[in-house]
Scaffold this motif. Structure first.
Motif, PDB file in Angstrom:
ATOM      1  N   PHE A 179     -38.603  62.831  61.326  1.00  0.00           N
ATOM      2  CA  PHE A 179     -37.962  61.927  60.366  1.00  0.00           C
ATOM      3  C   PHE A 179     -37.119  60.829  61.020  1.00  0.00           C
ATOM      4  O   PHE A 179     -36.570  59.986  60.322  1.00  0.00           O
ATOM      5  CB  PHE A 179     -37.112  62.727  59.375  1.00  0.00           C
ATOM      6  CG  PHE A 179     -37.927  63.672  58.534  1.00  0.00           C
ATOM      7  CD1 PHE A 179     -38.803  63.189  57.578  1.00  0.00           C
ATOM      8  CD2 PHE A 179     -37.827  65.048  58.718  1.00  0.00           C
ATOM      9  CE1 PHE A 179     -39.566  64.061  56.808  1.00  0.00           C
ATOM     10  CE2 PHE A 179     -38.581  65.925  57.952  1.00  0.00           C
ATOM     11  CZ  PHE A 179     -39.458  65.431  56.993  1.00  0.00           C
ATOM     12  N   GLY A 180     -36.995  60.823  62.331  1.00  0.00           N
ATOM     13  CA  GLY A 180     -36.433  59.685  63.026  1.00  0.00           C
ATOM     14  C   GLY A 180     -34.944  59.460  62.865  1.00  0.00           C
ATOM     15  O   GLY A 180     -34.502  58.342  62.600  1.00  0.00           O
ATOM     16  N   TYR A 181     -34.155  60.511  62.998  1.00  0.00           N
ATOM     17  CA  TYR A 181     -32.695  60.375  62.987  1.00  0.00           C
ATOM     18  C   TYR A 181     -32.147  61.069  64.230  1.00  0.00           C
ATOM     19  O   TYR A 181     -32.904  61.628  65.033  1.00  0.00           O
ATOM     20  CB  TYR A 181     -32.096  60.967  61.709  1.00  0.00           C
ATOM     21  CG  TYR A 181     -32.299  62.458  61.543  1.00  0.00           C
ATOM     22  CD1 TYR A 181     -31.331  63.370  61.959  1.00  0.00           C
ATOM     23  CD2 TYR A 181     -33.466  62.966  60.967  1.00  0.00           C
ATOM     24  CE1 TYR A 181     -31.511  64.737  61.809  1.00  0.00           C
ATOM     25  CE2 TYR A 181     -33.655  64.324  60.817  1.00  0.00           C
ATOM     26  CZ  TYR A 181     -32.673  65.208  61.239  1.00  0.00           C
ATOM     27  OH  TYR A 181     -32.859  66.565  61.100  1.00  0.00           O
ATOM     28  N   ARG A 182     -30.871  61.042  64.410  1.00  0.00           N
ATOM     29  CA  ARG A 182     -30.254  61.733  65.531  1.00  0.00           C
ATOM     30  C   ARG A 182     -29.010  62.472  65.049  1.00  0.00           C
ATOM     31  O   ARG A 182     -28.445  62.122  64.009  1.00  0.00           O
ATOM     32  CB  ARG A 182     -29.890  60.752  66.664  1.00  0.00           C
ATOM     33  CG  ARG A 182     -28.782  59.773  66.335  1.00  0.00           C
ATOM     34  CD  ARG A 182     -28.654  58.729  67.450  1.00  0.00           C
ATOM     35  NE  ARG A 182     -27.443  57.914  67.331  1.00  0.00           N
ATOM     36  CZ  ARG A 182     -27.291  56.882  66.531  1.00  0.00           C
ATOM     37  NH1 ARG A 182     -28.293  56.515  65.752  1.00  0.00           N
ATOM     38  NH2 ARG A 182     -26.146  56.212  66.493  1.00  0.00           N
ATOM     39  N   VAL A 183     -28.610  63.481  65.795  1.00  0.00           N
ATOM     40  CA  VAL A 183     -27.424  64.261  65.455  1.00  0.00           C
ATOM     41  C   VAL A 183     -26.453  64.195  66.625  1.00  0.00           C
ATOM     42  O   VAL A 183     -26.833  64.474  67.776  1.00  0.00           O
ATOM     43  CB  VAL A 183     -27.781  65.733  65.138  1.00  0.00           C
ATOM     44  CG1 VAL A 183     -26.513  66.536  64.869  1.00  0.00           C
ATOM     45  CG2 VAL A 183     -28.705  65.801  63.927  1.00  0.00           C
ATOM     46  N   MET A 189     -19.001  60.152  68.983  1.00  0.00           N
ATOM     47  CA  MET A 189     -19.000  58.877  68.257  1.00  0.00           C
ATOM     48  C   MET A 189     -17.696  58.114  68.433  1.00  0.00           C
ATOM     49  O   MET A 189     -17.660  56.897  68.327  1.00  0.00           O
ATOM     50  CB  MET A 189     -19.198  59.119  66.752  1.00  0.00           C
ATOM     51  CG  MET A 189     -20.609  59.382  66.313  1.00  0.00           C
ATOM     52  SD  MET A 189     -20.705  59.414  64.501  1.00  0.00           S
ATOM     53  CE  MET A 189     -20.486  57.661  64.107  1.00  0.00           C
ATOM     54  N   GLY A 190     -16.609  58.862  68.667  1.00  0.00           N
ATOM     55  CA  GLY A 190     -15.267  58.302  68.562  1.00  0.00           C
ATOM     56  C   GLY A 190     -14.716  58.663  67.194  1.00  0.00           C
ATOM     57  O   GLY A 190     -15.429  58.570  66.178  1.00  0.00           O
ATOM     58  N   ALA A 194     -16.448  58.063  63.537  1.00  0.00           N
ATOM     59  CA  ALA A 194     -16.945  59.244  62.842  1.00  0.00           C
ATOM     60  C   ALA A 194     -16.337  59.352  61.448  1.00  0.00           C
ATOM     61  O   ALA A 194     -17.043  59.610  60.459  1.00  0.00           O
ATOM     62  CB  ALA A 194     -16.633  60.497  63.653  1.00  0.00           C
ATOM     63  N   CYS A 195     -15.020  59.141  61.347  1.00  0.00           N
ATOM     64  CA  CYS A 195     -14.364  59.183  60.035  1.00  0.00           C
ATOM     65  C   CYS A 195     -14.969  58.142  59.104  1.00  0.00           C
ATOM     66  O   CYS A 195     -15.256  58.418  57.935  1.00  0.00           O
ATOM     67  CB  CYS A 195     -12.865  58.926  60.187  1.00  0.00           C
ATOM     68  SG  CYS A 195     -11.929  60.319  60.842  1.00  0.00           S
ATOM     69  N   SER A 196     -15.165  56.942  59.629  1.00  0.00           N
ATOM     70  CA  SER A 196     -15.700  55.860  58.801  1.00  0.00           C
ATOM     71  C   SER A 196     -17.119  56.171  58.334  1.00  0.00           C
ATOM     72  O   SER A 196     -17.473  55.908  57.179  1.00  0.00           O
ATOM     73  CB  SER A 196     -15.681  54.547  59.579  1.00  0.00           C
ATOM     74  OG  SER A 196     -14.345  54.169  59.883  1.00  0.00           O
ATOM     75  N   ALA A 197     -17.951  56.725  59.227  1.00  0.00           N
ATOM     76  CA  ALA A 197     -19.336  57.031  58.861  1.00  0.00           C
ATOM     77  C   ALA A 197     -19.392  58.090  57.759  1.00  0.00           C
ATOM     78  O   ALA A 197     -20.145  57.953  56.787  1.00  0.00           O
ATOM     79  CB  ALA A 197     -20.112  57.506  60.087  1.00  0.00           C
ATOM     80  N   GLY A 237     -29.969  55.063  62.228  1.00  0.00           N
ATOM     81  CA  GLY A 237     -29.340  53.800  62.613  1.00  0.00           C
ATOM     82  C   GLY A 237     -27.848  54.039  62.767  1.00  0.00           C
ATOM     83  O   GLY A 237     -27.424  54.945  63.489  1.00  0.00           O
ATOM     84  N   ASP A 238     -27.042  53.247  62.076  1.00  0.00           N
ATOM     85  CA  ASP A 238     -25.588  53.424  62.136  1.00  0.00           C
ATOM     86  C   ASP A 238     -25.024  54.114  60.909  1.00  0.00           C
ATOM     87  O   ASP A 238     -23.803  54.275  60.793  1.00  0.00           O
ATOM     88  CB  ASP A 238     -24.899  52.051  62.282  1.00  0.00           C
ATOM     89  CG  ASP A 238     -25.208  51.392  63.619  1.00  0.00           C
ATOM     90  OD1 ASP A 238     -25.385  52.141  64.605  1.00  0.00           O
ATOM     91  OD2 ASP A 238     -25.297  50.156  63.663  1.00  0.00           O
ATOM     92  N   GLU A 239     -25.897  54.518  59.976  1.00  0.00           N
ATOM     93  CA  GLU A 239     -25.428  55.111  58.736  1.00  0.00           C
ATOM     94  C   GLU A 239     -25.571  56.631  58.761  1.00  0.00           C
ATOM     95  O   GLU A 239     -26.605  57.161  59.167  1.00  0.00           O
ATOM     96  CB  GLU A 239     -26.193  54.543  57.535  1.00  0.00           C
ATOM     97  CG  GLU A 239     -25.813  53.119  57.174  1.00  0.00           C
ATOM     98  CD  GLU A 239     -24.332  52.980  56.858  1.00  0.00           C
ATOM     99  OE1 GLU A 239     -23.800  53.810  56.076  1.00  0.00           O
ATOM    100  OE2 GLU A 239     -23.687  52.051  57.401  1.00  0.00           O
ATOM    101  N   ALA A 240     -24.525  57.324  58.308  1.00  0.00           N
ATOM    102  CA  ALA A 240     -24.564  58.778  58.220  1.00  0.00           C
ATOM    103  C   ALA A 240     -25.458  59.200  57.063  1.00  0.00           C
ATOM    104  O   ALA A 240     -25.341  58.683  55.954  1.00  0.00           O
ATOM    105  CB  ALA A 240     -23.163  59.334  58.026  1.00  0.00           C
TER     106      ALA A 240
END
Length: 325
Positions: A179-183, A189-190, A194-197, A237-240
């Motif tokens: 499915f092309g995501y990463r964990v 992340m910092g 991480a909080c923002s995501a 991408g950059d979205e959680a």
């Protein structure tokens, strides 16, 4: 102390003192210390009060408030049944004066350190300081005052030796490849990113009615109890697209898998397994708690039990409908 005349900040100081005194006197535990209400969204309620009732053998205290017609009880704590009975009577009368139409109990001052209800079983089990102790009389008292049970949930302990680590690793690799995501961990992340995501995901698909800002504030308020090393975030991408948030008691070597969320469009794709795999891998050597899981959430309960989880504490949630009489 008259809650209608005493400033809320003065009530809060007396309440925190009462919590600490009850805990010291009775041996009952409070999670994460006793400063529950720092930056709590409950402090922004339309009405709020901290109530304390003294009894012959102890005391009882609770925070109560209301958002419009919806009242709540937070952090009920007592070592004396008569004091707890008097507290509930005073609390219900106060909610009537505020015009509340219902009261739910208990709610947590913060999202991530809650047991999802009032403990009614497994009280002598090895649940960590992330759980609040409660004496058995609360269940009968609440129902005696007209509260109905609206739900139940359970806390599990995971046995590391029984956890099928290789099976989860294979499932995680296959899901990520397909499915092309990463964990990643929140630490890698910092913390700010991480909080923002996670907050953006909460804003898109609110969890427990919290918008992104409330989620962010609740998370940061945890301080050192939050474990960014074992908090797993799935990114496209950059979205959680999902996260598994963990709390950590480093002194006792206990890890609590506290809250998980996967975006609706990404469910049934193995994302939860991929998140759990990172948490379990990075949490080796810790005793793992999983919860709190709704008893009606059969899929999550099956996953935890299939991974070697055993139930160590169970909770109930309550609601009182207030009539004009």
């Amino acid at each position: 102390m008259n809650p209608l005349k005493t400033p809320l900040w003065m009530q809060k100081i007396a309440f925190e003192r009462s919590l600490a005194e009850i805990a010291a006197r009775s041996g009952l535990r409070l999670p994460l210390g006793w400063r529950f209400f720092e930056r709590s969204p409950l402090m922004r309620a339309d009405h709020a009060a901290f109530l304390i009732c003294e009894g012959r053998a102890g005391a009882a205290c609770a925070m109560t408030g209301a958002f419009g017609p919806d009242g709540f009880i937070a952090t009920p704590f007592a070592d004396d049944e008569a004091a707890a009975d008097a507290l509930l009577a005073e609390l219900i009368a106060l909610q009537r004066r505020w015009g509340a139409r219902r009261i739910v109990a208990p709610v947590s001052p913060r999202l991530f350190d809650t047991d999802g209800g009032l403990a009614v079983g497994g009280l002598d089990a090895e649940a960590s300081r992330f759980s609040t102790d409660a004496l058995p009389f609360w269940d009968a008292l609440l129902q005696g005052h007209g509260f109905a049970v609206t739900g139940a949930s359970s806390l599990y302990a995971l046995d590391e030796a029984r956890f099928p680590a290789e099976r989860y690793a294979r499932a995680a690799r296959e899901s990520i490849r397909r499915f092309g995501y990463r964990v990643v961990s929140a630490r890698s992340m910092g913390l700010g990113a991480a909080c923002s995501a996670m907050a953006r995901l909460a804003r898109r698909e609110p969890i427990l009615g919290m918008d992104g800002r409330a989620f962010y504030e609740s998370l940061r308020a945890l301080g050192s109890a939050w474990s960014p090393e074992t908090t797993a975030i799935a990114l496209r991408g950059d979205e959680a697209i999902g996260y598994l948030l963990t709390l950590c008691d480093r002194k006792e070597r206990i890890l609590r898998a506290a809250t998980a969320q996967v975006a609706a469009a990404w469910r049934r794709r193995g994302v939860t397994a991929a998140l759990a795999e990172l948490t379990m891998r990075e949490g080796r050597g810790f005793r793992i708690e999983a919860g709190v899981i709704d008893d009606e959430n059969f899929a999550s309960r099956w996953c935890v039990e299939n991974a070697g989880g055993r139930r160590i504490r169970w909770m109930k949630r309550y609601e009182l409908k207030i009539t004009n009489s």
